[in-house]
Design an enzyme around this catalytic site. Structure first.
Site, PDB file in Angstrom:
ATOM      1  N   ASN A  37      45.566  42.777  84.955  1.00 40.71           N
ATOM      2  CA  ASN A  37      45.529  44.031  85.714  1.00 40.71           C
ATOM      3  C   ASN A  37      45.375  43.784  87.223  1.00 40.71           C
ATOM      4  OD1 ASN A  37      45.471  46.782  86.061  1.00 40.71           O
ATOM      5  ND2 ASN A  37      43.362  47.051  85.319  1.00 40.71           N
ATOM      6  N   HIS A 122      36.203  55.500  74.029  1.00 45.68           N
ATOM      7  CA  HIS A 122      35.523  55.768  75.304  1.00 45.68           C
ATOM      8  C   HIS A 122      35.244  57.254  75.472  1.00 45.68           C
ATOM      9  CE1 HIS A 122      37.271  52.007  77.524  1.00 45.68           C
ATOM     10  NE2 HIS A 122      36.726  51.708  76.361  1.00 45.68           N
ATOM     11  N   ARG A 147      31.634  54.484  73.276  1.00 45.89           N
ATOM     12  CA  ARG A 147      31.103  54.003  74.551  1.00 45.89           C
ATOM     13  C   ARG A 147      30.867  55.213  75.454  1.00 45.89           C
ATOM     14  NH1 ARG A 147      34.283  50.736  79.331  1.00 45.89           N
ATOM     15  NH2 ARG A 147      34.802  52.863  79.894  1.00 45.89           N
ATOM     16  N   TYR A 159      32.339  53.960  87.851  1.00 50.70           N
ATOM     17  CA  TYR A 159      33.147  53.226  86.886  1.00 50.70           C
ATOM     18  C   TYR A 159      33.340  54.006  85.581  1.00 50.70           C
ATOM     19  CZ  TYR A 159      34.303  50.323  83.039  1.00 50.70           C
ATOM     20  OH  TYR A 159      34.911  49.867  81.915  1.00 50.70           O
ATOM     21  N   ASP A 215      28.787  50.345  79.228  1.00 56.97           N
ATOM     22  CA  ASP A 215      29.322  49.258  80.047  1.00 56.97           C
ATOM     23  C   ASP A 215      28.745  49.363  81.466  1.00 56.97           C
ATOM     24  OD1 ASP A 215      30.821  47.304  81.257  1.00 56.97           O
ATOM     25  OD2 ASP A 215      32.766  48.036  80.554  1.00 56.97           O
ATOM     26  N   HIS A 217      29.308  47.115  83.798  1.00 62.40           N
ATOM     27  CA  HIS A 217      30.355  46.579  84.669  1.00 62.40           C
ATOM     28  C   HIS A 217      29.799  45.718  85.803  1.00 62.40           C
ATOM     29  CE1 HIS A 217      34.762  46.918  85.331  1.00 62.40           C
ATOM     30  NE2 HIS A 217      34.637  47.065  84.027  1.00 62.40           N
ATOM     31  N   GLU A 241      26.902  46.333  77.826  1.00 59.96           N
ATOM     32  CA  GLU A 241      27.973  45.398  78.188  1.00 59.96           C
ATOM     33  C   GLU A 241      27.900  44.986  79.660  1.00 59.96           C
ATOM     34  OE1 GLU A 241      31.822  47.066  77.408  1.00 59.96           O
ATOM     35  OE2 GLU A 241      32.816  45.580  78.661  1.00 59.96           O
ATOM     36  N   GLU A 267      34.398  39.899  79.239  1.00 67.23           N
ATOM     37  CA  GLU A 267      35.796  40.317  79.402  1.00 67.23           C
ATOM     38  C   GLU A 267      36.466  39.645  80.596  1.00 67.23           C
ATOM     39  OE1 GLU A 267      35.122  44.602  79.863  1.00 67.23           O
ATOM     40  OE2 GLU A 267      35.881  44.425  81.897  1.00 67.23           O
ATOM     41  N   ARG A 288      33.089  39.091  74.420  1.00 63.95           N
ATOM     42  CA  ARG A 288      33.991  40.175  74.811  1.00 63.95           C
ATOM     43  C   ARG A 288      35.381  39.741  75.259  1.00 63.95           C
ATOM     44  NH1 ARG A 288      35.018  44.830  74.412  1.00 63.95           N
ATOM     45  NH2 ARG A 288      34.942  45.648  76.515  1.00 63.95           N
ATOM     46  N   HIS A 317      37.838  42.631  73.838  1.00 71.43           N
ATOM     47  CA  HIS A 317      38.186  43.559  74.920  1.00 71.43           C
ATOM     48  C   HIS A 317      39.523  44.239  74.595  1.00 71.43           C
ATOM     49  CE1 HIS A 317      39.079  43.849  79.531  1.00 71.43           C
ATOM     50  NE2 HIS A 317      38.296  44.838  79.151  1.00 71.43           N
ATOM     51  N   ASP A 321      44.779  48.251  79.659  1.00 72.81           N
ATOM     52  CA  ASP A 321      45.559  47.246  80.383  1.00 72.81           C
ATOM     53  C   ASP A 321      45.847  46.002  79.546  1.00 72.81           C
ATOM     54  OD1 ASP A 321      42.635  47.496  81.647  1.00 72.81           O
ATOM     55  OD2 ASP A 321      43.104  45.363  81.652  1.00 72.81           O
ATOM     56  N   GLU A 344      37.188  47.174  70.701  1.00 75.24           N
ATOM     57  CA  GLU A 344      37.422  48.276  71.638  1.00 75.24           C
ATOM     58  C   GLU A 344      38.851  48.788  71.461  1.00 75.24           C
ATOM     59  OE1 GLU A 344      37.450  47.054  75.736  1.00 75.24           O
ATOM     60  OE2 GLU A 344      36.903  49.062  76.448  1.00 75.24           O
ATOM     61  N   TRP A 407      32.522  44.994  90.923  1.00 77.49           N
ATOM     62  CA  TRP A 407      33.252  46.088  90.245  1.00 77.49           C
ATOM     63  C   TRP A 407      33.155  45.908  88.771  1.00 77.49           C
ATOM     64  CZ3 TRP A 407      34.988  50.718  89.965  1.00 77.49           C
ATOM     65  CH2 TRP A 407      35.885  51.090  88.933  1.00 77.49           C
TER      66      TRP A 407
HETATM   67  O1  KDG Z   1      41.200  45.604  84.176  1.00 78.88           O
HETATM   68  C1  KDG Z   1      39.862  45.935  84.096  1.00 78.88           C
HETATM   69  C2  KDG Z   1      39.589  46.758  82.845  1.00 78.88           C
HETATM   70  O2  KDG Z   1      40.091  46.092  81.735  1.00 78.88           O
HETATM   71  C3  KDG Z   1      38.129  47.020  82.673  1.00 78.88           C
HETATM   72  O3  KDG Z   1      37.697  47.848  83.718  1.00 78.88           O
HETATM   73  C4  KDG Z   1      37.866  47.692  81.346  1.00 78.88           C
HETATM   74  O4  KDG Z   1      35.536  47.126  81.458  1.00 78.88           O
HETATM   75  C5  KDG Z   1      36.481  47.470  80.799  1.00 78.88           C
HETATM   76  C6  KDG Z   1      36.274  47.671  79.357  1.00 78.88           C
HETATM   77  O5  KDG Z   1      35.180  47.368  78.894  1.00 78.88           O
HETATM   78  O6  KDG Z   1      37.210  48.105  78.700  1.00 78.88           O
HETATM   79 MG    MG Z   2      33.968  46.298  80.151  1.00 78.03          MG
END
Ligand code: KDG
Ligand code: MG
Length: 407
Positions: A37, A122, A147, A159, A215, A217, A241, A267, A288, A317, A321, A344, A407
């Site tokens: 991505n 999600h 989630r 996020y 998550d 992140h 996560e 991930e 993940r 994961h 994407d 997921e 991020w």
């Molecule tokens: O490209 C980044 C995404 O795959 C991510 O933001 C998704 O954190 C993510 C998740 O747990 O699906």
């Molecule tokens: Mg994630």
């Protein structure tokens, strides 16, 4: 069976995907996902300029040897671009081998260890009413594990939350196209104060049984993550996560000492090496990585075998994407390995499914890869050609004083 062609397909049916198509001298076609991505064309070039020409004439059955040839042979190892490219080759070769055998791929990995693959979906909301509605909507779609991502008072975007409701029911900004990365503001203390109140309200509404995930992140330091894990214990999460950037594997020791909330990490990892301390010291509960980003089925199987020795399970994961090719590869592994945890699942758009025809199914909370020989996904190249690549980036995150944050 010799490799006769290795074509890279870049297409954008709703979002960008990179797919490797390997053809053989006996007329078979196998697919592998190489989507990274926001850095898609780097992998496309790695494959078409450097890897594809090396594959022509090779024995397509020699999967392990090809993996080692591309990994050790290149001198430069690991890294997301390299490992996504190797993953695409690996998955395409497994697809071919299973087609030759006339079996769905999971049969070559040892056969089914379960009848279905438990999936989580999600849910997100800018505020509590919107979040509760989103959870109900996922339940109506069939999800039995969810989630939960929530807006934070005082923060415009965060996020996993759309700035405006997403008519497609997707996660909004994650799917959005940003030719330049947009920028978001982050406030760790506001988040830490707010999140436990969200989970309290969700548990009050849905009761104790619904498996809930969250998550973070990568946004917290280890001590902040420890505090959050502890604060969420009464709400019995299935997992927390990416609570802290786990490149600092030692940091997870601190989190672990303070909380019994289960932890999922990985991930952004692309190699078993990234997990050495985390797995050996049992600092996490779920692995993940995506098949697409961590070297394909060959590498992921070894990673899960290592994790199994420490009672650590899979949580592959599966955001949008990852293309349907990458999703299918994950599902064959999920069905076959013993230490499966959860998968997921973000259903793709109708446009994406027009390009990627797939045999996997989702029913009553469970996925199944289907019984089509091979991976069970084909790419309609005419449809793919209709969706031209457009640069798209994830947002960049800044603290209130302007400092770039994880991020
Ligand atoms: O490209 C980044 C995404 O795959 C991510 O933001 C998704 O954190 C993510 C998740 O747990 O699906
Ligand atoms: Mg994630």
């Amino acid at each position: 069976m010799r490799i006769a062609g290795a074509d890279v397909i870049v297409t954008s049916p709703g979002r960008n995907f990179v797919t490797l198509e390997i053809t053989t001298d006996d007329g078979l076609t196998g697919y592998g996902d190489a989507t990274l991505n926001g850095r898609e064309l780097a992998v496309a070039s790695y494959l078409s300029d450097h890897v594809g020409p090396l594959l022509i004439g090779r024995d397509a059955h020699r999967i392990e040897d090809t993996w080692q040839y591309l990994h050790r042979g290149a001198y430069w190892r690991r890294g997301p671009v390299t490992m996504a490219a190797i993953a695409a080759v690996d998955v395409a070769l497994w697809d071919l081998k299973a087609q030759v055998a006339g079996l769905p791929l999971y049969q070559l990995l040892g056969g089914a260890s379960r009848t279905g693959i438990r999936a989580y979906g999600h849910a997100s909301g800018r505020d509590l009413p919107e979040l509760l509605d989103s959870i109900r909507a996922r339940q109506e779609q069939g999800f039995r594990s969810i989630r939960v991502q929530s807006g934070v008072p005082g923060l415009e975007t965060i996020y996993g939350i759309s700035a405006a409701p997403d008519p497609a029911g997707g996660p909004g900004r994650e799917n959005g196209r940003h030719p330049q990365p947009s920028e978001e503001t982050w406030d760790t203390q506001a988040y830490l104060r707010h999140l436990p109140t969200v989970f309290e309200a969700v548990r009050n509404e849905f009761g104790p049984e619904l498996p809930l995930l969250h998550d973070v992140h990568h946004r917290l330091t280890p001590i902040q993550a420890a505090k959050l894990g502890k604060a969420l214990e009464p709400y019995d999460l299935f997992w927390l996560e990416d609570c802290t950037p786990a490149e600092n594997q030692d940091g997870l020791r601190l989190v672990r000492q303070h909380t019994t909330t289960p932890l999922a990490i990985g991930e952004v990892f692309n190699s078993v090496v990234d997990y050495q301390t985390l797995i050996r010291e049992q600092l996490i509960d779920y692995v993940r990585s995506a098949v697409t980003h961590a070297g394909g089925i060959t590498a992921m199987r070894k990673l899960f075998d290592l994790a199994a020795q420490y009672q650590i399970k899979s949580g592959i994961h599966g955001p949008a994407d990852i293309s349907p090719v990458g999703m299918a590869a994950g599902l064959h592994l999920d069905l076959a390995i013993h230490n499966f945890g959860i998968q997921e699942f973000m259903p793709h758009s109708a446009e994406t499914y027009e390009v990627f025809r797939h045999s996997y199914t989702f029913r009553d909370g469970y996925l199944h890869p289907g019984e089509t020989p091979g991976l069970g996904v084909t790419v309609d190249r005419a449809a793919a050609a209709r969706f031209e690549y457009r640069p798209a980036y994830l947002p960049v995150n800044r603290l209130r004083d302007g400092t770039v944050h994880d991020w």
